[in-house]
Design a protein around this motif. Sequence first.
Motif, mmCIF file in Angstrom:
data_model
loop_
_atom_site.group_PDB
_atom_site.id
_atom_site.type_symbol
_atom_site.label_atom_id
_atom_site.label_comp_id
_atom_site.label_asym_id
_atom_site.label_seq_id
_atom_site.Cartn_x
_atom_site.Cartn_y
_atom_site.Cartn_z
ATOM 1 N N CYS A 17 0.840 -0.858 -0.171
ATOM 2 C CA CYS A 17 -0.095 -0.300 -0.027
ATOM 3 C C CYS A 17 0.811 1.291 -0.218
ATOM 4 O O CYS A 17 1.882 1.102 0.574
ATOM 5 C CB CYS A 17 -0.605 -0.318 1.353
ATOM 6 S SG CYS A 17 -1.841 1.485 1.227
ATOM 7 N N ARG A 19 -0.332 3.534 0.713
ATOM 8 C CA ARG A 19 -0.394 5.275 1.819
ATOM 9 C C ARG A 19 -0.262 4.914 3.660
ATOM 10 O O ARG A 19 0.543 5.184 4.309
ATOM 11 C CB ARG A 19 -1.586 5.489 1.931
ATOM 12 C CG ARG A 19 -2.064 6.152 0.553
ATOM 13 C CD ARG A 19 -3.696 5.335 0.262
ATOM 14 N NE ARG A 19 -3.989 3.952 0.075
ATOM 15 C CZ ARG A 19 -5.278 3.604 -0.115
ATOM 16 N NH1 ARG A 19 -6.162 4.056 -0.309
ATOM 17 N NH2 ARG A 19 -5.625 2.628 -1.046
ATOM 18 N N CYS A 20 -0.213 3.463 3.348
ATOM 19 C CA CYS A 20 0.313 2.907 4.705
ATOM 20 C C CYS A 20 1.762 1.596 4.844
ATOM 21 O O CYS A 20 2.566 1.917 5.823
ATOM 22 C CB CYS A 20 -0.745 1.753 5.879
ATOM 23 S SG CYS A 20 -1.087 0.960 4.959
ATOM 24 N N CYS A 51 -5.874 -2.236 0.450
ATOM 25 C CA CYS A 51 -5.833 -1.841 1.541
ATOM 26 C C CYS A 51 -6.221 -2.055 2.151
ATOM 27 O O CYS A 51 -7.893 -1.868 2.562
ATOM 28 C CB CYS A 51 -4.275 -0.676 1.446
ATOM 29 S SG CYS A 51 -3.958 -0.391 3.448
ATOM 30 N N CYS A 54 -5.998 0.901 4.907
ATOM 31 C CA CYS A 54 -6.759 1.925 4.185
ATOM 32 C C CYS A 54 -8.242 2.277 3.418
ATOM 33 O O CYS A 54 -9.146 3.049 3.494
ATOM 34 C CB CYS A 54 -5.387 2.891 3.574
ATOM 35 S SG CYS A 54 -4.339 2.232 3.971
#
Length: 115
Positions: A17, A19-20, A51, A54
């Motif tokens: 992911c 984002r994370c 994800c 997220c």
Amino acid sequence: MIDEDEIVLQLADPPDCARCGGAGLLSARFSHSWKNARGKEVPGIREATLCPVCDRGEPTADRLLTFFAVHEALDSSELEAFNSLAAAWVAVARARQVNQQQLDNEYERCRNGDL
Ligand SMILES: [Zn+2]
């Protein structure tokens, strides 16, 4: 070059992911064109990763996550259900990225004094 509506799903070893940094469950690549500051159409390809952290809370992602939780291996009889869930999720991911692109463009134009 990917066609306008062609979506390439990757189930095996999807990227982490963005984002994370956690492990992704599925990734999708789709064509995505946008207009640059001169109004010229710029074709591009975007990638979205599903994800479990997220994307939770987004209805189409939740349905896909539930599908993955129930079906550990993808059986051919479930392929159709999976495809329609994935297509719904990609449509949302696509719209979200377009919005982000528009925001980025406006920010750029602002900085360049065009707005
Ligand atoms: Zn994440």
